[in-house]
Enzyme design. Structure first.
Site, PDB file in Angstrom:
ATOM      1  N   HIS A 265      46.426  88.518  24.468  1.00 23.92           N
ATOM      2  CA  HIS A 265      47.090  87.657  25.147  1.00 23.92           C
ATOM      3  C   HIS A 265      48.215  86.671  24.576  1.00 23.92           C
ATOM      4  O   HIS A 265      47.675  85.689  24.309  1.00 23.92           O
ATOM      5  CB  HIS A 265      46.127  86.594  26.116  1.00 23.92           C
ATOM      6  CG  HIS A 265      45.073  87.257  26.717  1.00 23.92           C
ATOM      7  ND1 HIS A 265      45.431  87.433  28.377  1.00 23.92           N
ATOM      8  CD2 HIS A 265      43.920  87.871  26.859  1.00 23.92           C
ATOM      9  CE1 HIS A 265      44.498  88.129  29.056  1.00 23.92           C
ATOM     10  NE2 HIS A 265      43.400  88.371  27.994  1.00 23.92           N
TER      11      HIS A 265
ATOM     12  N   CYS B 260      46.223  93.213  28.157  1.00 21.30           N
ATOM     13  CA  CYS B 260      44.686  93.096  28.455  1.00 21.30           C
ATOM     14  C   CYS B 260      44.218  94.179  29.549  1.00 21.30           C
ATOM     15  O   CYS B 260      44.665  95.094  29.921  1.00 21.30           O
ATOM     16  CB  CYS B 260      44.150  91.669  28.466  1.00 21.30           C
ATOM     17  SG  CYS B 260      42.515  91.724  28.152  1.00 21.30           S
TER      18      CYS B 260
ATOM     19  N   GLU C  52      50.471  85.349  25.920  1.00 22.29           N
ATOM     20  CA  GLU C  52      50.889  84.078  26.669  1.00 22.29           C
ATOM     21  C   GLU C  52      50.026  82.872  26.492  1.00 22.29           C
ATOM     22  O   GLU C  52      50.217  81.960  26.920  1.00 22.29           O
ATOM     23  CB  GLU C  52      51.013  84.823  28.115  1.00 22.29           C
ATOM     24  CG  GLU C  52      49.602  84.907  28.718  1.00 22.29           C
ATOM     25  CD  GLU C  52      48.886  86.118  28.495  1.00 22.29           C
ATOM     26  OE1 GLU C  52      49.207  86.621  27.553  1.00 22.29           O
ATOM     27  OE2 GLU C  52      47.867  86.380  29.268  1.00 22.29           O
TER      28      GLU C  52
HETATM   29  N1  GLN Z   1      37.634  92.849  30.775  1.00 18.72           N
HETATM   30  C1  GLN Z   1      38.677  92.860  31.838  1.00 18.72           C
HETATM   31  C2  GLN Z   1      39.032  94.538  32.451  1.00 18.72           C
HETATM   32  O1  GLN Z   1      38.269  95.211  31.994  1.00 18.72           O
HETATM   33  C3  GLN Z   1      40.103  92.526  31.116  1.00 18.72           C
HETATM   34  C4  GLN Z   1      40.053  91.237  30.518  1.00 18.72           C
HETATM   35  C5  GLN Z   1      41.331  90.365  30.482  1.00 18.72           C
HETATM   36  O2  GLN Z   1      42.175  90.945  30.934  1.00 18.72           O
HETATM   37  N2  GLN Z   1      41.193  89.492  29.676  1.00 18.72           N
HETATM   38  O3  GLN Z   1      39.801  94.577  33.206  1.00 18.72           O
END
Ligand code: GLN
Length: 189
Positions: free
Chosen positions: A169, A79, A171
């Site tokens: 994710h 992410c 995890e």
């Molecule tokens: N929206 C976050 C970003 O732009 C990422 C979200 C996440 O890691 N769950 O960094």
């Protein structure tokens, strides 16, 4: 085998638990001196990419971490970690570690679909559960990178040599197979 987990901000505890489950040793990277320890792979967790990126810079870690990755250290970004590794961010002028030949869109699912879960195929693994939280997706995979999973026509996982990224994710699910895939990348190095 020991994995360093970047613990500046975000969801890192769950990565430690996933690695525990697989019997892999891990430790927390919180400052530049932690990078002197010997380790075989690095995990960059989810969180807020702008915050993690700024902290990496403030702590004087950006160049060191980038160098370790370009020298071949296996890295797994989830992410925000994916955003930190991307060379191009469509809706942000800043880039961070900028080691992976992908273009990403931050917060790509908008507010309505901020968080959702699904099951989809992941190349080399099979069907896996995927949890998305204010996730990005990959809008373009450069010639050096390769898409590993697609959801609703959007690329949500990719690999480039020693670099693995997921927009979701793994995890946060009970399924540790993406972490196992990462450990396999390290062993196969
Ligand atoms: N929206 C976050 C970003 O732009 C990422 C979200 C996440 O890691 N769950 O960094």
């Amino acid at each position: 085998m020991r994995i360093g987990i970047l613990c500046l901000q975000g969801a890192f505890i769950e990565h430690i638990h996933a690695l525990d489950k697989l019997g892999a040793d891990s430790f927390e990277i919180r400052q530049k001196s932690d990078l002197r320890r010997s380790f075989d792979g690095l995990i960059i967790p989810g969180g807020e990419s702008t915050v993690i990126g700024k902290l990496l810079g403030d702590l004087g870690m950006t160049d060191k971490v980038r160098g370790m990755i370009t020298d071949g250290l296996p890295v797994f970004g989830t992410c925000a970690g994916l955003i930190l590794l991307a060379k191009r961010i469509e809706n942000d002028d800043r880039t961070h570690l900028s080691t992976m030949d992908i273009t990403v869109m931050r917060n790509a699912y908008g507010r309505q679909l901020g968080s959702f879960a699904c099951v989809a195929p992941f190349e080399g693994i099979g069907e896996i559960p995927m949890t998305f939280i204010r996730a990005p997706y990959i809008t373009e995979v450069g010639a050096n990178a390769h898409a590993l999973a697609t959801v609703d026509g959007h690329i949500v996982a990719a690999r480039q040599d020693n670099q693995l990224v997921t927009a979701f994710h793994p995890e946060l699910t009970d399924d540790a197979r993406v972490h196992e895939y990462f450990l396999g990348m390290i062993k196969g190095k």
